[in-house]
Enzyme design. Sequence first.
Site, short mmCIF file in Angstrom:
data_model
loop_
_atom_site.label_atom_id
_atom_site.label_comp_id
_atom_site.label_asym_id
_atom_site.label_seq_id
_atom_site.Cartn_x
_atom_site.Cartn_y
_atom_site.Cartn_z
N ASP A 86 -33.00 89.99 38.56
CA ASP A 86 -32.01 90.93 39.08
C ASP A 86 -31.15 90.17 40.10
O ASP A 86 -31.65 89.26 40.77
CB ASP A 86 -32.70 92.08 39.83
CG ASP A 86 -33.45 93.03 38.93
OD1 ASP A 86 -33.44 92.84 37.70
OD2 ASP A 86 -34.07 93.98 39.46
N SER B 226 -32.74 86.15 48.08
CA SER B 226 -32.82 84.74 47.75
C SER B 226 -31.82 84.43 46.65
O SER B 226 -30.94 85.23 46.38
CB SER B 226 -34.23 84.34 47.33
OG SER B 226 -34.38 82.94 47.49
#
Length: 195
Positions: free
Chosen positions: A12, A152
Amino acid sequence: IVNPDMLISPCDGLLSVYPITEGMNIAMKGSYYQISDLVPDRTLADQFVDGICLVFRLQASDYHHFCAFDDAVMKKANFIPGELHSVQPIVCEKIPVYRLNRRWWSVLDTVQFGQAVQIEVGAMLVGSVNFAKEEGWIHKGEEMGNFELAGSTIILMLSSQIRRHLELDCKFHDAYYGAVEKRVYMGEGIGVLRK
């Protein structure tokens, strides 16, 4: 059954797409990177000149597991210690976070997409990655690992041959050069290899 020629998103996140120039430069988010900034193995980095770089930026609300984008033999991840800057766009414009941040990079010898490099970049509050499998054969869509905590980036580099034949879905065309970050989900088809 997923089309074997379909490139799927490993996670995602928000997708940006960058060409890799002959000078091995990648212009990402206001900072310029050479492939060797991301992958310190110069011989390996040379293989991606004129290739394509896909950047998936995970947000705190995203599912933080990631999967194999193709059937592949995965080589053991290489760890590069570093800092943990935020990967928010405003920070990326001022600090070359993908060169400075803690990261792991792996070579994947894929069935459909040739040799690729996948880089998991740590960020603020994300100190480590847990790998579901250290190395060996992995199936398309199989879990590779997960980031601890929130936010991240995953960087995927593909060769020039793949770049020439990869047709991104039209909804991702404005993600080129980072003009717009486009929402993607793990396992979603983002392009097809036209042979």
